[in-house]
Design a protein around this motif. Structure first.
Motif, short mmCIF file in Angstrom:
data_model
loop_
_atom_site.label_atom_id
_atom_site.label_comp_id
_atom_site.label_asym_id
_atom_site.label_seq_id
_atom_site.Cartn_x
_atom_site.Cartn_y
_atom_site.Cartn_z
N VAL A 96 -67.71 -40.39 -30.48
CA VAL A 96 -66.50 -39.61 -30.22
C VAL A 96 -65.65 -39.64 -31.48
O VAL A 96 -65.41 -40.70 -32.07
CB VAL A 96 -65.67 -40.20 -29.05
N GLU A 134 -63.06 -34.99 -29.22
CA GLU A 134 -62.18 -35.20 -28.06
C GLU A 134 -60.73 -34.92 -28.41
O GLU A 134 -60.15 -35.54 -29.30
CB GLU A 134 -62.34 -36.65 -27.58
N GLY A 190 -57.31 -41.80 -20.96
CA GLY A 190 -57.64 -43.05 -21.65
C GLY A 190 -57.17 -43.03 -23.09
O GLY A 190 -56.17 -42.39 -23.43
N HIS A 191 -57.93 -43.70 -23.95
CA HIS A 191 -57.59 -43.86 -25.37
C HIS A 191 -57.84 -42.53 -26.08
O HIS A 191 -58.93 -41.98 -25.99
CB HIS A 191 -58.48 -44.97 -25.94
N ALA A 242 -63.37 -45.20 -29.37
CA ALA A 242 -62.31 -46.14 -29.74
C ALA A 242 -62.63 -46.95 -31.00
O ALA A 242 -62.27 -48.12 -31.09
CB ALA A 242 -61.98 -47.06 -28.58
N GLY A 243 -63.31 -46.32 -31.96
CA GLY A 243 -63.56 -47.02 -33.22
C GLY A 243 -64.69 -46.40 -34.01
O GLY A 243 -65.23 -45.35 -33.64
N ASN A 244 -65.03 -47.10 -35.11
CA ASN A 244 -66.03 -46.61 -36.05
C ASN A 244 -67.38 -47.28 -35.81
O ASN A 244 -67.50 -48.49 -35.98
CB ASN A 244 -65.53 -46.91 -37.47
N TYR A 264 -63.14 -37.77 -40.00
CA TYR A 264 -64.01 -38.73 -39.36
C TYR A 264 -65.34 -38.09 -38.96
O TYR A 264 -66.42 -38.67 -39.13
CB TYR A 264 -63.26 -39.25 -38.13
N MET A 323 -63.76 -51.20 -29.41
CA MET A 323 -62.70 -52.23 -29.49
C MET A 323 -63.08 -53.47 -28.68
O MET A 323 -62.41 -54.49 -28.75
CB MET A 323 -61.40 -51.69 -28.90
N MET A 335 -55.79 -44.18 -15.49
CA MET A 335 -56.19 -43.36 -16.64
C MET A 335 -56.69 -42.01 -16.15
O MET A 335 -57.50 -41.94 -15.23
CB MET A 335 -57.27 -44.07 -17.46
N THR A 351 -53.69 -53.32 -20.34
CA THR A 351 -54.21 -51.99 -19.99
C THR A 351 -55.50 -52.09 -19.20
O THR A 351 -55.63 -51.49 -18.13
CB THR A 351 -54.49 -51.17 -21.28
N MET A 398 -67.62 -49.01 -26.02
CA MET A 398 -66.20 -48.98 -26.41
C MET A 398 -66.05 -49.99 -27.56
O MET A 398 -66.18 -51.20 -27.36
CB MET A 398 -65.36 -49.37 -25.20
O1 TUI Z 1 -62.53 -44.34 -26.17
C1 TUI Z 1 -62.10 -43.40 -25.55
N1 TUI Z 1 -61.39 -43.53 -24.40
C2 TUI Z 1 -61.06 -44.74 -23.82
S1 TUI Z 1 -61.54 -46.28 -24.32
C3 TUI Z 1 -60.67 -47.00 -23.11
S2 TUI Z 1 -60.58 -48.72 -22.90
C4 TUI Z 1 -59.19 -49.06 -23.85
N2 TUI Z 1 -58.06 -49.29 -23.19
C5 TUI Z 1 -56.96 -49.59 -23.88
C6 TUI Z 1 -56.92 -49.61 -25.24
C7 TUI Z 1 -58.06 -49.32 -25.93
C8 TUI Z 1 -59.23 -49.03 -25.22
C9 TUI Z 1 -60.08 -46.05 -22.35
N3 TUI Z 1 -60.31 -44.80 -22.76
N4 TUI Z 1 -62.31 -42.12 -25.97
C10 TUI Z 1 -63.00 -41.87 -27.19
C11 TUI Z 1 -62.05 -41.89 -28.32
N5 TUI Z 1 -62.32 -42.46 -29.45
N6 TUI Z 1 -60.83 -41.35 -28.34
C12 TUI Z 1 -60.33 -41.59 -29.59
C13 TUI Z 1 -61.27 -42.30 -30.28
C14 TUI Z 1 -61.26 -42.80 -31.60
C15 TUI Z 1 -60.08 -43.23 -32.18
C16 TUI Z 1 -60.08 -43.75 -33.46
C17 TUI Z 1 -62.44 -42.88 -32.32
C18 TUI Z 1 -62.44 -43.39 -33.59
C19 TUI Z 1 -61.27 -43.80 -34.15
O2 TUI Z 1 -61.33 -44.29 -35.41
C20 TUI Z 1 -60.43 -45.25 -35.83
C21 TUI Z 1 -60.97 -45.85 -37.08
O3 TUI Z 1 -60.28 -45.75 -38.10
O4 TUI Z 1 -62.06 -46.40 -37.04
#
Ligand code: TUI
Length: 309
Positions: free
Chosen positions: A115, A136, A142-143, A95-97, A121, A72, A276, A257, A70
């Protein structure tokens, strides 16, 4: 193009979501032992906890498994080295790059499957040589991103020439077949695994998933840039109220969270916990062994029955 089961070394083209605090060694090994691709979900864990879980999985299964990072998390960078030290073969990210870690992982022979929540992206990461993508939709728990699985998957399939794994809203053989129809090579599941015998969460959490109706999830944090889908409860309503305050800090909210996720997972606190779950919770009717969940998704597939897969 290599098939997903060839890339992963599994019986089924089905991978487990990297659910924070839930995807422990126990869940990961149970999924891999049942013929899917299990993963340790690092969530907010530190590197020592992740190492311990990796060692446990190695005791519990001789089948392939991976690690979900994850991004973040403040521990993501340390874990990015740990997966190399531990000889992990497949990393998924969320949740990120993952861009800054790619070369290092690729040099170590690790297969990387990020993901992605959008086409742009997906294209960027495909150009950088990732091995597959988990696409996804916003139905996931979740996120989450903004786009539905049904519209996002075919657009990414058209935009890249690597395998696509569909995620978000899939809980049975019908969702699996829909994903294959949209051009995906396999699926990722999360919510349906919450309602499994082996899932190491409080029984109240499992029962809440089974009880959920179609309209029971909501998205918190849309206006803060960290949208998270949960089952509607007292905690979710509190969180929504808090985010109406423009000055509230993102880190504060993330702590709330993940902290309240633990209340749901370990204490079974269905009022103050963050439960979640994806929209497919409404489709999940019983708590079953993981091998039954995976076998029913795959063996009941019309593509499998027709000998196409
Ligand atoms: O990551 C997930 N699902 C998650 S992580 C999580 S723990 C958390 N709780 C609260 C806040 C933040 C994290 C609970 N569930 N799924 C994969 C996913 N990745 N979904 C969306 C993304 C994503 C979003 C933005 C991937 C890349 C992205 O890029 C942003 C950027 O500009 O880099």
């Amino acid at each position: 193009m290599k098939s997903l089961t060839e890339i992963l070394g599994t019986k089924y083209p089905i991978i487990q979501g990297g659910m924070a605090n839930i995807a422990t060694a126990e869940l990961c090994a149970a999924v891999s032992n049942a013929g899917g691709f299990g993963l340790i979900g690092c969530g907010g864990w530190d590197v020592d906890k992740v190492r311990t879980e990796i060692h446990k999985v190695k005791e519990l299964t001789d089948k392939p498994f991976g690690v979900n990072i994850m991004l973040m998390s403040p521990h993501a960078e340390a874990i990015s080295d740990l997966v190399i030290e531990e000889g992990i073969r497949v990393v998924t990210t969320g949740a990120g790059n993952p861009g800054i870690y790619l070369t290092k992982w690729q040099d170590a022979g690790i297969k990387v499957i990020p993901v992605v929540p959008s086409v742009a992206y997906a294209k960027r990461l495909a150009r950088k040589g990732v091995d597959a993508l988990i696409v996804e939709g916003t139905e996931a728990g979740g996120h989450i991103g903004e786009i539905t699985t049904f519209t996002l998957v075919p657009q990414v399939v058209d935009a890249v020439d690597i395998p696509v794994i569909a995620a978000g809203g899939i809980a049975d053989h019908r969702g699996f077949d829909a994903a294959i129809s949209l051009g995906a090579s396999g699926i990722q599941i999360g919510t349906v695994l919450l309602a499994s015998d082996e899932c190491p969460i409080h029984v109240n959490y499992k029962e809440r998933i089974v009880k959920a109706r179609d309209t029971d999830t909501i998205v918190t944090g849309r206006n803060t840039g960290a949208p998270v889908r949960v089952i509607k409860n007292k905690m979710a309503k509190q969180y929504l109220k808090l985010t109406e305050d423009k000055n509230v800090k993102l880190e504060e909210l993330e702590k709330l969270t993940l902290g309240s996720l633990r209340k749901a997972v370990f204490d079974g606190n269905m009022d103050e916990g963050s439960i979640m779950a994806g929209q497919s919770a409404g489709m999940v009717k019983t708590i079953r062994p993981i091998k039954d969940i995976l076998a029913s998704i795959y063996e009941d597939s019309h593509y499998v029955k027709a000998g196409i897969l």
